[in-house]
Design a protein around this motif. Structure first.
Motif, PDB file in Angstrom:
ATOM      1  N   GLU A 483    -127.386  20.042  84.658  1.00 42.68           N
ATOM      2  CA  GLU A 483    -126.314  19.094  84.387  1.00 42.68           C
ATOM      3  C   GLU A 483    -126.805  17.902  83.563  1.00 42.68           C
ATOM      4  OE1 GLU A 483    -125.214  21.253  88.177  1.00 42.68           O
ATOM      5  OE2 GLU A 483    -127.017  20.516  87.196  1.00 42.68           O
ATOM      6  N   ASP A 484    -128.102  17.577  83.669  1.00 41.58           N
ATOM      7  CA  ASP A 484    -128.668  16.427  82.957  1.00 41.58           C
ATOM      8  C   ASP A 484    -129.589  16.842  81.820  1.00 41.58           C
ATOM      9  OD1 ASP A 484    -127.423  14.865  84.911  1.00 41.58           O
ATOM     10  OD2 ASP A 484    -129.169  14.959  86.227  1.00 41.58           O
ATOM     11  N   VAL A 487    -129.249  15.204  78.171  1.00 48.41           N
ATOM     12  CA  VAL A 487    -129.681  13.800  78.117  1.00 48.41           C
ATOM     13  C   VAL A 487    -131.196  13.710  78.219  1.00 48.41           C
ATOM     14  CG1 VAL A 487    -129.543  11.573  79.293  1.00 48.41           C
ATOM     15  CG2 VAL A 487    -127.496  12.998  79.077  1.00 48.41           C
ATOM     16  N   TRP A 488    -131.777  14.509  79.136  1.00 44.84           N
ATOM     17  CA  TRP A 488    -133.238  14.486  79.305  1.00 44.84           C
ATOM     18  C   TRP A 488    -133.935  14.887  78.011  1.00 44.84           C
ATOM     19  CZ3 TRP A 488    -136.660  18.618  78.843  1.00 44.84           C
ATOM     20  CH2 TRP A 488    -137.979  18.359  79.220  1.00 44.84           C
ATOM     21  N   SER A 532    -126.304  26.197  79.151  1.00 47.83           N
ATOM     22  CA  SER A 532    -126.687  25.876  80.530  1.00 47.83           C
ATOM     23  C   SER A 532    -126.857  27.167  81.322  1.00 47.83           C
ATOM     24  CB  SER A 532    -125.621  25.006  81.189  1.00 47.83           C
ATOM     25  OG  SER A 532    -125.527  23.766  80.534  1.00 47.83           O
TER      26      SER A 532
END
Length: 648
Positions: A483-484, A487-488, A532
């Motif tokens: 989910e992140d 951004v990471w 994902s």
């Protein structure tokens, strides 16, 4: 009354970062500290920015009147410190608010510890107090890498720091050398991880030094510490480690020679300060009992494998096996990534791809995913051979349009391309391709991520040299929430602003216009919105959005239905009944996995097997499809096991 901890920030030419580093200290929950900023003769505005914070009486700025260098500046900061503990911190990193409280509380709870290290926990829970013998043995047995931690992740007891004489100034790896030296006589405390943000950027000090210099310096000081009579290991253990250090360095020299880098090899040899008598050690067996010698050398074993598959293919035994396997109608779904002009991991060269097409036409019939969907729904197979091939491509790379489409049109072969719309929108190079190979910034990225705890490499140099870093990729997928993930990765990539090279551009995704231009020969399916991996997602809403929005965007952009889906990664853990219900609910008819076998009439349309194809020679591909490759590998594994038992 002196503070409990002295925070020391040695800094040079970090005007864009120093303010944030200082403010992170000011924001600490723990308040019993002093801050000493040592400006190592910066030529930018670093000193000017740091001076503004002297309004706080707990902040002090010290300026060097000349450039002293990294660790001499660290030691100078310690001269002005009055705290019980010394906390060195780099001027480009950021402390989280609980940083000092966690580290100081840990040291206070274990007063025997001379050094506390914040490091990802592996075999131990934090806090854990190591004796000198325990930490040296754990480090050299590759159970942990805590002694390789940099100054931002450590805290020293001031009296112990001064007792050992502070940081050495001979090497750029003197921080690791200091940790090992401290562990000769003093217990070491393993503390919690995740206490600070390690910033990755082009101006990092670590980037000024390559793997070769790191290896050469480590050989020198590590052998010196092994010869020190205070070393807690036995004489036999020290002798074995000394031989291994020499062996690894000699092999690195030979690797440079093999690459044709004679100058780099000679420089590496001189830096390691080894004599010619050490060269035979490069061919000695490693002391690592966990890696027994294989019955066949790797290259010879692979050569025998290729020769055997080629013999089976040219004797047309593969064709016979394929005909036998297809005595009933079946579909062979093939998974390609891209078709490249230059060698690239996961991709197939243009020349080899054409050979594959000829092989498929000579042994079966080319079909579409729509035909396979109808077959799994009960429809009869069209007239022709029982074995029918379905070609699919993952991710939608631009090289598919440039290199594969002309050949698909020439041989009149339809294909399915599974798209990640978020990647197509950005025309980006997927994150994996920034980590593989020797082209910049891949080695630096691998080293930085390994330093951050991904991949569990025994040494940072091992990560830098790992051109095909599957363990690093696996570590990232396990530790970073899907989910992140976007951004990471954006934050990681900010520190490596390297332009897309000609070679890496092969892995750049196509544009919507390019994809639309090939609709005569390509059909398009969904591969989730941003690739994902559904089995690693924890938020049902996030999964639904990835599936639903991907299908919707593809249909809007390309103006055709999108009834087919491919699970990213596609392992058994990446989908379940709930996922399949969601796919059916949004209008998908099929979904492909990475289970390798033929699809037959009784198969679940949402668990279609698929063979992965990379730079696979035709003979090896035939062996893969017929099961000969799997049988070969199973028998070789059994043979290795038997030979291993016979040695015991």
């Amino acid at each position: 009354m002196p503070p409990l901890v002295s925070v020391i920030i040695p800094v040079r030419n970090y005007e864009q970062y120093i303010g944030e580093a200082i403010e992170s200290v000011l924001a600490q929950e723990f308040k019993d500290w002093e801050l000493i900023v040592v400006d190592d003769y910066s030529t930018d505005r670093t000193g000017e920015i740091a001076a503004r914070y002297q309004k706080d009486e707990k902040v002090r700025l010290v300026r060097n009147d000349r450039n002293l260098g990294q660790f001499q500046t660290h030691n100078r900061g310690a001269e002005f410190a009055s705290g019980k503990y010394l906390k060195f911190f780099h001027g480009d990193d950021v402390m989280y608010p609980h940083f000092l409280r966690t580290m100081v509380d840990g040291m206070e709870a274990y007063p025997r510890a001379a050094l506390g290290i914040s490091h990802p926990r592996r075999l131990w829970t934090a806090p854990h107090l190591f004796s000198p013998e325990e930490v040296w043995r754990a480090q050299t047995d590759r159970l942990t890498s805590i002694l390789s931690e940099g100054p931002s992740g450590t805290i020293f007891r001031a009296d112990a720091f001064r007792q050992v004489g502070g940081f050495g100034t001979r090497f750029h790896t003197s921080d690791s050398e200091m940790n090992y030296r401290m562990a000769m006589d003093h217990p070491i405390l393993l503390q919690a991880d995740g206490l600070w943000w390690y910033r990755i950027h082009e101006a990092q000090i670590v980037r000024a030094y390559g793997m070769d210099q790191h290896s050469a310096e480590t050989v020198i000081w590590f052998r010196e510490l092994l010869a020190d009579p205070r070393n807690p290991l036995t004489l036999q253990e020290r002798a074995g480690l000394d031989r291994e250090m020499i062996r690894n360095h000699c092999r690195l020299v030979l690797r440079r020679l093999n690459e044709g880098s004679v100058r780099a090899a000679l420089q590496l040899w001189r830096q390691g300060r080894l004599s010619l008598q050490a060269l035979p050690t490069a061919f000695a067996r490693s002391r690592d009992a966990a890696s027994p010698r294989r019955p066949f050398p790797g290259r010879l074993g692979m050569k025998l494998r290729r020769v055997a598959f080629s013999a089976v293919y040219h004797a047309r035994y593969s064709h016979l096996l394929l005909r036998r396997a297809a005595h009933n109608p079946c579909y062979c779904v093939l998974a390609y990534h891209g078709v490249s002009e230059n060698p690239l991991p996961y991709f197939t060269s243009t020349r080899l791809f054409e050979k594959h097409l000829r092989f498929f036409r000579s042994t079966g019939q080319l079909a579409t995913m729509d035909e396979l969907a109808a077959f799994l729904s009960g429809a009869s197979v069209p007239e022709g051979p029982n074995l029918r091939y379905v070609l699919t491509f993952n991710d939608g790379y631009g090289s598919i349009i440039r290199n594969a489409v002309p050949l698909l049109r020439q041989y009149q072969v339809p294909a399915m391309v599974y798209l990640n719309p978020a990647w197509i929108e950005k025309r980006e190079v997927p994150w994996v391709f920034w980590l593989v190979g020797d082209e910049k910034p891949a080695p630096e990225l691998r080293r930085s991520l390994a330093w951050a705890g991904f991949g569990n490499y025994p040494r940072l140099a091992d990560a830098e040299a790992d051109a095909w870093p599957s363990r690093l990729v696996d570590g990232i997928l396990k530790q970073v929430p899907q989910e992140d993930f976007g951004v990471w990765w954006s934050r990681v990539a900010e520190g490596f602003p390297v332009a897309v090279s000609k070679k890496r551009s092969e892995a750049q995704t196509a544009s919507w216009e390019e994809l639309a231009s090939a609709r005569d020969i390509l059909n398009f399916g969904s591969h989730t919105l941003s690739h994902s991996i559904l089995g690693l997602c924890r938020d049902p809403g996030f999964i639904r959005n990835e599936v639903l929005r991907s299908k919707k965007v593809i249909e809007e952009r390309l103006g055709q239905p999108c009834p087919h889906f491919a699970y990213p990664r596609g392992q058994q853990t990446d989908f379940n009944e709930q996922t399949q219900r969601l796919l059916a609910e949004v209008g998908h008819r099929t979904a492909v996995t990475t289970t390798e076998r033929f699809a037959v009439a009784c198969d679940n349309p949402f668990e279609i097997p698929r063979f992965f194809v990379g730079e696979t020679p035709v003979a090896a591909l035939a062996a893969q499809l017929t099961g000969v490759a799997q049988a070969w590998d199973r028998n070789v594994k059994k043979l290795k096991t038997l030979l291993g038992k016979s040695r015991k």
